[in-house]
Design a protein around this motif. Structure first.
Motif, PDB file in Angstrom:
ATOM      1  N   LEU A  43      -1.727  30.533 -71.634  1.00  0.00           N
ATOM      2  CA  LEU A  43      -0.724  30.454 -70.575  1.00  0.00           C
ATOM      3  C   LEU A  43      -1.127  29.545 -69.410  1.00  0.00           C
ATOM      4  O   LEU A  43      -0.288  28.745 -68.945  1.00  0.00           O
ATOM      5  CB  LEU A  43      -0.395  31.862 -70.071  1.00  0.00           C
ATOM      6  N   PRO A  44      -2.367  29.603 -68.900  1.00  0.00           N
ATOM      7  CA  PRO A  44      -2.710  28.735 -67.747  1.00  0.00           C
ATOM      8  C   PRO A  44      -2.534  27.243 -68.013  1.00  0.00           C
ATOM      9  O   PRO A  44      -1.873  26.557 -67.209  1.00  0.00           O
ATOM     10  CB  PRO A  44      -4.179  29.109 -67.458  1.00  0.00           C
ATOM     11  N   THR A  47       1.184  26.400 -68.379  1.00  0.00           N
ATOM     12  CA  THR A  47       1.847  26.434 -67.076  1.00  0.00           C
ATOM     13  C   THR A  47       1.547  25.178 -66.270  1.00  0.00           C
ATOM     14  O   THR A  47       2.431  24.605 -65.622  1.00  0.00           O
ATOM     15  CB  THR A  47       1.398  27.678 -66.291  1.00  0.00           C
ATOM     16  N   ALA A  50       3.493  22.277 -67.744  1.00  0.00           N
ATOM     17  CA  ALA A  50       4.915  22.422 -67.418  1.00  0.00           C
ATOM     18  C   ALA A  50       5.177  22.061 -65.955  1.00  0.00           C
ATOM     19  O   ALA A  50       6.189  21.423 -65.626  1.00  0.00           O
ATOM     20  CB  ALA A  50       5.375  23.847 -67.696  1.00  0.00           C
ATOM     21  N   LEU A  51       4.252  22.437 -65.073  1.00  0.00           N
ATOM     22  CA  LEU A  51       4.422  22.126 -63.655  1.00  0.00           C
ATOM     23  C   LEU A  51       4.356  20.614 -63.411  1.00  0.00           C
ATOM     24  O   LEU A  51       5.163  20.055 -62.652  1.00  0.00           O
ATOM     25  CB  LEU A  51       3.345  22.843 -62.840  1.00  0.00           C
TER      26      LEU A  51
END
Length: 296
Positions: A43-44, A47, A50-51
């Motif tokens: 996830l990190p 994320t 995606a950011l």
């Protein structure tokens, strides 16, 4: 009577201490739950990516950077990558550079390892070439491209020479650092058991120096990859094939920023993939085998 009670209490304390140490050694040795692995490992970075993509797209969408010749949209870059894949060229770009990089790194490993041992174990050699290795490590890899082209011409040998000059000092210095951190007690114990000379180096020095050596290998690969990209960008020639560095230079020459970003993303992706697939597992194995990394 008091002595017996004291001995009994000490035995109980020792037993409790041993049980506690055993519990520490066995904690979290099982396989992580899938959900925890996803939250901690997957996830990190997803994320973060995606950011970055969201900010990138926002810069284009809201006209903050409205010139596609300076900043293409993520969709435009994806179209270029997709087109290269459909035309069967994408894997060729990647393989041309990865094969050169790994082969050059292998040669650097064969040279840097014995050189590092020699510098670490022989005082005269360390005094003579130790500072030179440190200086070479700080020298930008791109500085070696012009002399390598003059000496060897525009060919693969030139590419490998640049990789060697960039990676060997890092590998050798990493091993020197690892050997310097070997406890003297290990060396004395090895000599007592008859492990001297090459036998001591193989059975005592190298295993004890592995953490520093692996760190040197990671840095050596980073230097190999950067050196190769510099060589491919500067010394472009049709007979050399199109690697990722050449793709980046082609995009610059054509003023095609989508192609430039395609090359940058591929270079970054390959570098991260090699680290995740090879060097990070190797580093974790070395640290875990020495009790420096708790499983779980």
């Amino acid at each position: 009577m008091a002595s017996t009670e004291t001995n009994t209490k000490d035995s109980g304390d020792l037993a409790g201490l041993e049980a506690g140490l055993d519990a520490l050694e066995t904690v979290q040795t099982g396989r992580k739950p899938l959900r925890r692995t996803f939250v901690e490992k997957i996830l990190p970075p997803v994320t973060a990516v995606a950011l970055v993509l969201a900010v990138w797209q926002a810069l284009v969408t809201f006209g903050i950077v409205d010139d596609p010749t300076k900043l293409p949209s993520p969709g435009a870059v994806w179209d270029v990558v997709r087109q290269a894949w459909l035309e069967g060229e994408l894997l060729g770009y990647i393989w041309t550079s990865v094969s050169r990089g790994l082969l050059g790194f292998f040669f650097a490993l064969l040279i840097g390892t014995p050189l590092g041992l020699l510098v670490a174990r022989v005082r005269f050699v360390r005094a003579a070439i130790g500072p030179i290795l440190s200086g070479l490590q700080s020298l930008p890899s791109v500085a070696w491209v012009p002399p390598a082209v003059i000496w060897l011409g525009l060919n693969n040998q030139m590419m490998y020479a640049v990789i060697l000059l960039g990676a060997v000092p890092s590998i050798a210095n990493g091993l020197v650092s690892g050997v310097d951190q070997v406890p003297p007690l290990f060396l004395r114990a090895g000599r007592t058991l008859g492990a001297t000379g090459l036998k001591g180096t193989w059975h005592i020095v190298l295993p004890a120096a592995l953490p520093g050596y692996v760190a040197g290998l990671k840095q050596g690969w980073a230097f190999s990859w950067r050196s190769l990209m510099a060589a491919e960008i500067i010394a472009s020639f049709p007979d050399l094939g199109v690697g990722l560095g050449q793709l980046l230079e082609n995009g610059r020459n054509a003023s095609d920023m989508a192609m430039v970003f395609e090359a940058i993303l591929l270079i970054l992706t390959v570098g991260i993939a090699i680290d995740l697939l090879i060097f990070s597992p190797l580093e974790r194995w070395v640290l875990r085998s020495r009790g420096l990394l708790v499983k779980g």
